[in-house]
Design an enzyme around this catalytic site. Structure first.
Site, PDB file in Angstrom:
ATOM      1  N   ASP A 238     -30.462  31.045 -47.971  1.00  0.00           N
ATOM      2  CA  ASP A 238     -29.511  31.255 -46.880  1.00  0.00           C
ATOM      3  C   ASP A 238     -30.182  30.781 -45.599  1.00  0.00           C
ATOM      4  O   ASP A 238     -31.097  31.437 -45.093  1.00  0.00           O
ATOM      5  CB  ASP A 238     -29.156  32.755 -46.814  1.00  0.00           C
ATOM      6  CG  ASP A 238     -28.005  33.049 -45.872  1.00  0.00           C
ATOM      7  OD1 ASP A 238     -27.664  32.184 -45.050  1.00  0.00           O
ATOM      8  OD2 ASP A 238     -27.451  34.166 -45.964  1.00  0.00           O
ATOM      9  N   ASP A 249     -23.708  28.920 -40.835  1.00  0.00           N
ATOM     10  CA  ASP A 249     -24.319  29.942 -41.689  1.00  0.00           C
ATOM     11  C   ASP A 249     -23.819  29.639 -43.102  1.00  0.00           C
ATOM     12  O   ASP A 249     -22.625  29.767 -43.376  1.00  0.00           O
ATOM     13  CB  ASP A 249     -23.866  31.328 -41.208  1.00  0.00           C
ATOM     14  CG  ASP A 249     -24.495  32.471 -41.986  1.00  0.00           C
ATOM     15  OD1 ASP A 249     -25.315  32.229 -42.893  1.00  0.00           O
ATOM     16  OD2 ASP A 249     -24.147  33.644 -41.675  1.00  0.00           O
ATOM     17  N   HIS A 318     -18.220  37.453 -41.918  1.00  0.00           N
ATOM     18  CA  HIS A 318     -18.205  37.864 -40.514  1.00  0.00           C
ATOM     19  C   HIS A 318     -17.744  36.739 -39.607  1.00  0.00           C
ATOM     20  O   HIS A 318     -17.899  35.555 -39.949  1.00  0.00           O
ATOM     21  CB  HIS A 318     -19.617  38.299 -40.089  1.00  0.00           C
ATOM     22  CG  HIS A 318     -20.688  37.312 -40.492  1.00  0.00           C
ATOM     23  ND1 HIS A 318     -21.182  36.360 -39.625  1.00  0.00           N
ATOM     24  CD2 HIS A 318     -21.329  37.100 -41.665  1.00  0.00           C
ATOM     25  CE1 HIS A 318     -22.095  35.624 -40.258  1.00  0.00           C
ATOM     26  NE2 HIS A 318     -22.196  36.058 -41.513  1.00  0.00           N
ATOM     27  N   HIS A 326     -23.185  37.235 -35.791  1.00  0.00           N
ATOM     28  CA  HIS A 326     -22.137  38.185 -36.193  1.00  0.00           C
ATOM     29  C   HIS A 326     -21.360  38.586 -34.941  1.00  0.00           C
ATOM     30  O   HIS A 326     -21.859  39.339 -34.121  1.00  0.00           O
ATOM     31  CB  HIS A 326     -22.769  39.412 -36.861  1.00  0.00           C
ATOM     32  CG  HIS A 326     -21.799  40.306 -37.575  1.00  0.00           C
ATOM     33  ND1 HIS A 326     -20.621  40.736 -37.007  1.00  0.00           N
ATOM     34  CD2 HIS A 326     -21.836  40.850 -38.817  1.00  0.00           C
ATOM     35  CE1 HIS A 326     -19.983  41.513 -37.868  1.00  0.00           C
ATOM     36  NE2 HIS A 326     -20.697  41.594 -38.974  1.00  0.00           N
ATOM     37  N   GLU A 351     -18.739  34.811 -47.038  1.00  0.00           N
ATOM     38  CA  GLU A 351     -19.840  34.960 -47.997  1.00  0.00           C
ATOM     39  C   GLU A 351     -19.549  36.111 -48.929  1.00  0.00           C
ATOM     40  O   GLU A 351     -18.957  37.118 -48.530  1.00  0.00           O
ATOM     41  CB  GLU A 351     -21.177  35.174 -47.282  1.00  0.00           C
ATOM     42  CG  GLU A 351     -21.268  36.384 -46.378  1.00  0.00           C
ATOM     43  CD  GLU A 351     -22.590  36.437 -45.610  1.00  0.00           C
ATOM     44  OE1 GLU A 351     -23.652  36.334 -46.261  1.00  0.00           O
ATOM     45  OE2 GLU A 351     -22.544  36.566 -44.367  1.00  0.00           O
ATOM     46  N   GLU A 446     -22.035  31.061 -49.538  1.00  0.00           N
ATOM     47  CA  GLU A 446     -21.521  31.252 -48.174  1.00  0.00           C
ATOM     48  C   GLU A 446     -21.183  29.921 -47.525  1.00  0.00           C
ATOM     49  O   GLU A 446     -21.925  28.942 -47.674  1.00  0.00           O
ATOM     50  CB  GLU A 446     -22.598  31.978 -47.331  1.00  0.00           C
ATOM     51  CG  GLU A 446     -22.234  32.193 -45.865  1.00  0.00           C
ATOM     52  CD  GLU A 446     -23.236  33.058 -45.112  1.00  0.00           C
ATOM     53  OE1 GLU A 446     -24.427  33.069 -45.503  1.00  0.00           O
ATOM     54  OE2 GLU A 446     -22.823  33.725 -44.144  1.00  0.00           O
TER      55      GLU A 446
HETATM   56  C1  HZE Z   1     -30.491  38.336 -38.753  1.00  0.00           C
HETATM   57  C2  HZE Z   1     -30.674  37.158 -39.489  1.00  0.00           C
HETATM   58  C3  HZE Z   1     -29.662  36.652 -40.260  1.00  0.00           C
HETATM   59  C4  HZE Z   1     -26.406  37.987 -40.711  1.00  0.00           C
HETATM   60  C5  HZE Z   1     -26.942  38.936 -39.808  1.00  0.00           C
HETATM   61  C6  HZE Z   1     -25.092  37.918 -41.334  1.00  0.00           C
HETATM   62  C7  HZE Z   1     -26.327  40.092 -39.152  1.00  0.00           C
HETATM   63  C8  HZE Z   1     -26.212  40.059 -37.775  1.00  0.00           C
HETATM   64  C9  HZE Z   1     -25.317  42.275 -39.166  1.00  0.00           C
HETATM   65  C10 HZE Z   1     -25.898  41.210 -39.837  1.00  0.00           C
HETATM   66  C11 HZE Z   1     -23.616  44.102 -37.770  1.00  0.00           C
HETATM   67  C12 HZE Z   1     -26.922  43.353 -41.791  1.00  0.00           C
HETATM   68  C13 HZE Z   1     -29.292  39.013 -38.783  1.00  0.00           C
HETATM   69  C14 HZE Z   1     -28.265  38.492 -39.550  1.00  0.00           C
HETATM   70  C15 HZE Z   1     -28.452  37.320 -40.297  1.00  0.00           C
HETATM   71  N1  HZE Z   1     -27.323  37.038 -40.982  1.00  0.00           N
HETATM   72  N2  HZE Z   1     -24.249  38.958 -41.270  1.00  0.00           N
HETATM   73  O1  HZE Z   1     -24.825  36.888 -41.907  1.00  0.00           O
HETATM   74  F1  HZE Z   1     -31.500  38.760 -38.037  1.00  0.00           F
HETATM   75  F2  HZE Z   1     -31.835  36.541 -39.430  1.00  0.00           F
HETATM   76  C16 HZE Z   1     -25.662  41.114 -37.096  1.00  0.00           C
HETATM   77  C17 HZE Z   1     -25.187  42.224 -37.783  1.00  0.00           C
HETATM   78  N3  HZE Z   1     -24.602  43.299 -37.073  1.00  0.00           N
HETATM   79  C18 HZE Z   1     -23.247  45.350 -37.009  1.00  0.00           C
HETATM   80  N4  HZE Z   1     -22.957  45.070 -35.634  1.00  0.00           N
HETATM   81  C19 HZE Z   1     -24.072  44.452 -34.969  1.00  0.00           C
HETATM   82  C20 HZE Z   1     -24.420  43.150 -35.637  1.00  0.00           C
HETATM   83  O2  HZE Z   1     -26.040  41.208 -41.202  1.00  0.00           O
HETATM   84  C21 HZE Z   1     -25.785  42.393 -41.961  1.00  0.00           C
HETATM   85  C22 HZE Z   1     -25.667  41.941 -43.391  1.00  0.00           C
HETATM   86 MN    MN Z   2     -26.096  33.536 -44.314  1.00  0.00          MN
HETATM   87 MN    MN Z   3     -23.651  35.335 -42.938  1.00  0.00          MN
END
Ligand code: HZE
Ligand code: MN
Ligand code: MN
Length: 465
Positions: A238, A249, A318, A326, A351, A446
């Site tokens: 990823d 992403d 997301h 996100h 995803e 994804e």
């Molecule tokens: C990182 C990273 C890669 C994702 C996130 C993603 C992510 C960002 C939740 C997230 C939810 C835990 C974070 C992410 C990443 N990929 N969703 O694809 F550091 F290196 C933010 C959030 N938050 C709640 N509200 C605040 C933001 O991933 C979840 C799966």
């Molecule tokens: Mn991803």
């Molecule tokens: Mn993602």
């Protein structure tokens, strides 16, 4: 959708990302130094089109093909009477300065800006919105909105082209026995080259996730990690690319043992279902229900035991914003989700995660991923080490995610306590690995999609997935 002040960080308030322009056009570069070979014919290919009505996307500028044969700039291949192939000097024609087309090398080294001389990057897969009787496709008003957004779409398409070329190369070198850290560094250095990494204007959008087996997401090796990729591993690759904060992403799953194929197919088809279902005014819960239906129609036999593949119920797709991985809306991958609707102009990561375990993840293992909290304003800091580290984070990552290895390569040392201080202050959020039960296997696919006014664009679609 524009880089906001908070995206840059208040400590760098003088920098206005949305007003900065990267001036890195291929025509301005002296184009000599490149090891790229040249070819005479443009190879054209067309993005795949799905849906009830085929809308012809414009032809891709050119498909990049790595070749094993390198010709000198002033040589061309000539087929003689016999079977032998010879190299012959071309007549140099200075008056007819034909622009020859660069192609990618193997391993890839040519920045994608140099491969698309028009400056236009290939459109992704175009899908018509479900039940749309073509009115969006033809609406002059909608088409006008899109013309204004074209530079943003083009930035995303450039980031997506880098993603496709990098994953194609990485797949070609992936082998059991590789050190995970070498895999990541090769991948990341390839992204840096192909995207012409330039501060916060072009680069890696988040650390290379290479989570193994029951680890579903957010694992990358920290420095010194000795983990070696195994024949029986199920690895989720990823990784993210961005141009001007416009993030792609996109992820896929690798398994060497074909026994895992149905597990991979389940999440691949579930993700494609989510993409088909997505659309303007579509309820997020309806996307989730459709995804789960497809995911859980798969069975996989692993070492003699049969599992029904489960959708991981606390993971989701997301919305994506600029410099914001996100952006607040979650796309569930099981039924019973939110009634909130997708809206015109939004970007989404679709995803899905299939599992032979509980279908539920919890945080476990050593943390590698971190990211500034997008909404946090300026917080005065007295601890000098934390203040200095925040300066580094603001300068190099802003609100994009980073990992410990990225701090190490910037020369930061003994930063863990300072990172803890920033996390305790609510400035930086740790994102630890997300794990299903030990001994289980998780797969993921994804894509990044654009809900354009006239159509849906799967910007990261490739001929691989
Ligand atoms: C990182 C990273 C890669 C994702 C996130 C993603 C992510 C960002 C939740 C997230 C939810 C835990 C974070 C992410 C990443 N990929 N969703 O694809 F550091 F290196 C933010 C959030 N938050 C709640 N509200 C605040 C933001 O991933 C979840 C799966
Ligand atoms: Mn991803
Ligand atoms: Mn993602």
């Amino acid at each position: 959708m524009v880089g906001s002040a908070s995206a840059v960080g208040m400590e760098e308030a003088s920098i206005q990302l949305n007003h900065l322009q990267v001036d890195q056009h291929p025509e301005t570069a002296d184009n000599g130094a490149s090891a790229a070979t040249k070819k005479k014919k443009k190879k054209k290919s067309v993005a795949p089109v799905v849906g009830t009505v085929n809308i012809e996307p414009k032809e891709r500028d050119q498909e990049v093909v790595a070749t094993s044969i390198s010709l000198q700039d002033d040589e061309e291949e000539v087929q003689g009477d016999g079977a032998e192939t010879t190299k012959k000097k071309k007549k140099k024609n200075k008056s007819k300065k034909k622009k020859e087309q660069l192609e990618q090398t193997d391993p890839p080294s040519v920045p994608v800006v140099d491969l698309f001389s028009s400056g236009d990057f290939p459109e992704g897969e175009i899908q018509q919105y479900k039940d749309d009787n073509l009115w969006r496709t033809t609406s002059e008003e909608k088409r006008e909105v899109e013309r204004l957004e074209k530079p943003i779409y083009n930035s995303l398409r450039q980031a997506a082209e880098v993603h496709r070329q990098v994953r194609k190369y990485i797949r070609s070198i992936l082998k059991p026995g590789m050190l995970m850290i070498d895999l990541c560094e090769t991948l990341e250095n390839t992204v840096r080259k192909l995207i012409s990494e330039n501060g916060l204007q072009a680069g890696i959008a988040f650390p290379t996730g290479c989570s193994l087996n029951w680890v579903a997401a957010h694992w990358t090796p920290n420095s010194g990690d000795k983990t070696v990729l195994q024949y029986d591993d199920v690895m989720k690759l990823d990784f993210g690319t961005h141009i001007d904060g416009h993030i792609v992403d996109c992820a896929f799953t690798v398994a060497f043992n074909p026994m895992f194929n149905p597990l991979l197919e389940a999440s691949k088809e579930a993700t494609n279902t989510g993409i088909k279902e997505a659309g303007i005014d579509v309820r997020l819960c309806d996307v989730g229900a459709a995804i789960q239906e497809v995911m859980e129609s798969y069975e996989v036999e692993i070492n003699g035991k049969t599992y029904q593949v489960k959708s991981i119920r606390n993971l989701n797709g997301h919305s994506i914003g600029s410099y914001q991985i996100h952006a607040g809306k979650s796309v569930p991958i099981v039924k019973g989700g939110e009634q909130t609707k997708m809206e015109e102009g939004e970007f989404y990561a679709i995803e899905t995660f299939g599992s032979t375990g509980k279908g539920y993840v919890r945080e476990d293992l050593e943390c590698s991923h971190y990211m500034k909290n997008f909404d946090v304003g300026h917080i005065p800091l007295r601890l000098p080490r934390a203040k200095q580290l925040l300066g580094t984070i603001n300068k190099h990552f802003s609100t994009l995610a980073f990992c410990r290895r990225y701090l190490d390569r910037l020369g930061e040392t003994k930063y863990l306590m300072a990172l803890k201080n920033l996390s305790d202050a609510g400035i930086v959020q740790p994102y630890p690995p997300l794990c299903d039960v030990k001994g289980s296997y998780v797969s993921q696919f994804e894509h990044t999609i654009l809900l354009r006014p006239t159509c849906k664009e799967v910007v990261s679609r490739g001929d691989d997935y």
